[in-house]
Each structure stands twice: as C-alpha cells, then as structure tokens.
Design an enzyme around this catalytic site. Structure first.
Site, PDB file in Angstrom:
ATOM      1  CB  THR A 132      -0.852  -0.060   1.292  1.00 20.11           C
ATOM      2  OG1 THR A 132      -1.812  -1.091   1.118  1.00 20.11           O
ATOM      3  CG2 THR A 132      -1.541   1.238   1.627  1.00 20.11           C
ATOM      4  NE  ARG A 181     -10.003  -5.808   4.178  1.00 19.09           N
ATOM      5  CZ  ARG A 181      -8.891  -5.082   4.155  1.00 19.09           C
ATOM      6  NH1 ARG A 181      -8.604  -4.361   3.097  1.00 19.09           N
ATOM      7  NH2 ARG A 181      -8.076  -5.087   5.182  1.00 19.09           N
ATOM      8  CB  ILE A 182     -14.164  -1.098   3.079  1.00 16.66           C
ATOM      9  CG1 ILE A 182     -15.097  -1.112   1.850  1.00 16.66           C
ATOM     10  CG2 ILE A 182     -13.498   0.267   3.228  1.00 16.66           C
ATOM     11  CD1 ILE A 182     -16.326  -0.249   2.004  1.00 16.66           C
ATOM     12  N   GLY A 183     -10.915  -1.736   3.803  1.00 19.73           N
ATOM     13  CA  GLY A 183      -9.875  -1.708   4.831  1.00 19.73           C
ATOM     14  C   GLY A 183      -9.821  -0.370   5.553  1.00 19.73           C
ATOM     15  CG  ASP A 184      -6.050   0.555   7.259  1.00 16.66           C
ATOM     16  OD1 ASP A 184      -6.072  -0.319   6.349  1.00 16.66           O
ATOM     17  OD2 ASP A 184      -5.018   1.176   7.573  1.00 16.66           O
ATOM     18  CB  THR A 204       1.016   0.462   5.227  1.00 17.99           C
ATOM     19  OG1 THR A 204       1.078  -0.809   4.550  1.00 17.99           O
ATOM     20  CG2 THR A 204       2.351   0.747   5.886  1.00 17.99           C
ATOM     21  N   GLY A 205      -0.794  -1.878   6.663  1.00 15.99           N
ATOM     22  CA  GLY A 205      -0.762  -3.121   7.426  1.00 15.99           C
ATOM     23  C   GLY A 205      -2.131  -3.756   7.425  1.00 15.99           C
ATOM     24  N   GLY A 264      -5.523  -3.942   7.835  1.00 18.81           N
ATOM     25  CA  GLY A 264      -6.506  -2.865   7.950  1.00 18.81           C
ATOM     26  C   GLY A 264      -7.510  -3.066   9.068  1.00 18.81           C
TER      27      GLY A 264
HETATM   28  N1  ASP Z   1      -4.009  -1.427   5.129  1.00 14.30           N
HETATM   29  C1  ASP Z   1      -4.365  -1.989   3.852  1.00 14.30           C
HETATM   30  C2  ASP Z   1      -5.705  -2.664   3.967  1.00 14.30           C
HETATM   31  O1  ASP Z   1      -5.919  -3.351   4.941  1.00 14.30           O
HETATM   32  C3  ASP Z   1      -3.371  -2.974   3.348  1.00 14.30           C
HETATM   33  C4  ASP Z   1      -1.936  -2.569   3.457  1.00 14.30           C
HETATM   34  O2  ASP Z   1      -1.586  -1.580   4.044  1.00 14.30           O
HETATM   35  O3  ASP Z   1      -1.107  -3.286   2.934  1.00 14.30           O
HETATM   36  O4  ASP Z   1      -6.489  -2.570   3.073  1.00 14.30           O
END
Ligand code: ASP
Length: 351
Positions: free
Chosen positions: A211, A239-242, A262-263, A265
């Site tokens: 990301t 699905r919706i992330g952070d 990032t990580g 979510g």
């Molecule tokens: N945070 C992002 C999500 O969960 C993924 C990522 O940062 O790699 O959609």
C-alpha cells in the site's frame, strides 16, 4: 548603532547560534526564519510486511529507486511552495502508477479475481477529507478521493456512486485488465493454495503488502495525509480496509499531526490508529515519535503494520512492527533517506 538595531542584530545572532547548537528537532520556526530557511517535511511509505531480507538485490533497488523518485517529486513541489494536500496527492498518484505497489496499477486481487481499490486524503488545515472505497475502473483512486473532498459535501463514497463522480469530474477510467499484473495474480494463486492446504492457515497473512501513503508539512505550515491501496490479497469482494477510513489509516490535523498507515486494515480500524496517534500528541502532549511508537508497538499486535507521520514542527516518525516497511523521508534540514528494513538503503545516484 541605534538601540533598536542593536537589539535586532543581537537577537538574530542569538537565534543563529541557538540554531547551530540545538539538535535539528529543537529548532523553531523562528530560528528557521532567522536563518532564511523555510521548514517543510515529507514522509511516504510503500507498505509494511514480511519483505524477506533475501529479496533479490535488483528488486530491492527497483523499490528504492521508485521511493527515492517519489520523494524527490514531493520535495521539489514543497520547495516550490505547493500546498500539502497537492503534494501528498501527487506523490501517491506517482506510486499508484507504478505496478510494483499495491495501489492503482499494481493492486492485489480479491478472492473473486477482481480489483477493488480504496483511497483517502485529508487536509490538516481545514479538516476536509475525501475517501473512496471499492472502486474498480478509476486509474487513480487518490484523485477521486480528492474530488470527493473538493467537489462534494461528503467524506466517503463507495462503489458505483464513487465511479459516477469519476465520470462527472472526468477522471481517467481503465478496463479491469489495467490492474492485472502477473506478480499479484500469482500472489493470489499462492494464497489460495496455502489456505486450501490447511484449515488453520491465517487468511489475512499477506506476502507482499505494498500500500502507498504520504504525509506532508508544507512551507505554509499546513499538514496533509494521503493513502491508496488495493487492500489485502484474497479479500472478500466488498471488504473495505482502513485506508479510506478517516482516523484509521489516514488522518491529518494541523493541531496534531498527519498519519498514513499500512498493514492489517482490520486492526487499524479496530484501534483507530491514525486518530489515536494524533490524540496522544494533541491531548497528552507526547512528541510525535513517542505517540507513534506507543500505538505501533503498544496498541497494535506484532506484525500488524506501521505508519509514517509528520508533525507541525516537522518531526517525522516512521515506526513499524513488521519485518520491514518501504519508506522514505526528507525535510528542510537536508535529510533525504529511503529505508526498507532497520537502516537506510544506499541511495541511487541523482538523475
Ligand atoms: N491497510 C491496507 C488494507 O488493509 C493494506 C496494506 O496496508 O497493505 O487494506
């Protein structure tokens, strides 16, 4: 010398001496002005994750160069006096166009073999924000997030409604094939095989998250944050992330800091990570580094991810609790660095 002039001259000398003696982080906007410098800071990330240390050198060099180029782009815009939100958007757009990163062109695949992209931007001076979720035909989701911020009365649009705005404002659209990169397709196949092989396999374990995000303090003293992602490999459609959740993966407020995460979510949403960092700065008076460390290492679980953050004084923090995080930072003092693991990467020669 007239007394008033003497005072001014002594003050200027004192400020200059104080600036030389003090560590960079202790310098103030006043000493910068006395030295004829204009304060700015920028940090960006290209994802946190496993990133094995034996990643082929060529691949590492490619990421390093891409991050350095994005940083140079952002820094040159800041030096030209461009506004924080414009700089953060431009940097994220450049990374969206690079197939190496899991945003825009290089987005990961859902379990259905489709691409659904999320993005958000926030202006720390006005607290205006724009976010999009689950878009699949927009070349640069961060530009659409910007359109939500600038051209609607809303903060977040999803799916078809977001794409309708893209048509209205004339943003570039692409066929689904634009987002198909072989590396990400193979990543999906490997994930499916791993899950099929063991019922105990972790469905959210992702090999190569990347990301992208950027946080900026501009020369006008304003902050902004922008983040863009394809999400997580093999995520359920819908699905919706952070990333597009203001306060989770993206946040900026001039009275605190700008943060891009990032990580994993789901964890960033549960803990409201970006807003938690800002609130520790705002209400508890922690330095940005202390606040970001507390949340990344004390609130999140190991291997959840990391953030890049910048404060109104130009302090930069880039903690992560994964094996690595693609990241880069520059500021008005001449700092310019790219890193993946613990130490800065050797930089490619300037073009
Ligand atoms: N945070 C992002 C999500 O969960 C993924 C990522 O940062 O790699 O959609």
């Amino acid at each position: 010398m007239r007394p008033a002039m003497l005072v001014v001259s002594l003050l200027a000398t004192g400020l200059a001496l104080a600036a030389c003696a003090a560590p960079e982080t202790a310098r103030t906007a006043m000493t910068d002005r006395a030295l004829g410098q204009t304060r700015y800071a920028i940090a960006l990330h290209g994802g946190a994750g496993t990133i094995p240390k034996d990643t082929p050198a060529e691949k590492v060099a490619g990421y390093t160069e891409a991050l350095a180029a994005a940083l140079r782009l952002g820094e040159s815009k800041l030096r030209a006096g461009e506004r924080a939100a414009d700089v953060a958007q431009a940097v994220v757009m450049a990374l969206e166009d690079d197939p190496r990163f899991n945003a825009g062109r290089g987005a990961v695949f859902t379990s259905a073999g489709t691409n659904e992209l999320d993005a958000a931007i926030m202006d720390g001076r006005t607290l205006r924000a724009g976010a999009v979720a689950g878009v699949s035909t927009v070349k640069n989701p961060i530009a659409l997030a910007r359109a939500v911020m600038d051209r609607t009365a809303h903060v977040m649009l999803a799916g078809a409604g977001a794409e309708a705005l893209a048509s209205e404002v004339g943003l570039e659209r692409v066929e689904p094939g634009y987002f198909r990169t072989e590396e990400r397709w193979e990543q999906l196949q490997r994930t499916k095989q791993r899950l099929a092989a063991s019922a105990a396999a972790d469905p959210m374990l992702d090999e190569f998250r990347s990301t992208v995000g950027c946080v900026v303090l501009d020369t006008h003293g304003d902050l902004a944050a922008a983040t863009s992602t394809g999400g997580t490999t093999n995520k359920r459609p819908g699905r919706i992330g952070d990333t597009p959740i203001i306060g989770a993966g993206t946040y900026a407020a001039n009275d605190a800091c700008a943060v891009s995460g990032t990580g994993l979510g789901e964890q960033f949403i549960r803990h409201g990570v970006a807003r938690d960092i800002a609130d520790r700065v705002r209400y508890r008076g922690f330095t940005l580094s202390a606040a970001a460390d507390q949340v990344v290492h004390g609130v999140l679980d190991a291997n959840d991810g990391g953030v890049v953050a910048v404060s109104g004084t130009g302090e930069i923090a880039m903690p992560f609790n994964t094996a690595g995080m693609f990241r880069a930072a520059a500021d008005w003092t001449g700092r310019f660095e790219v890193a993946i693991w613990d130490l800065p990467q050797p930089l490619p020669a300037k073009p």
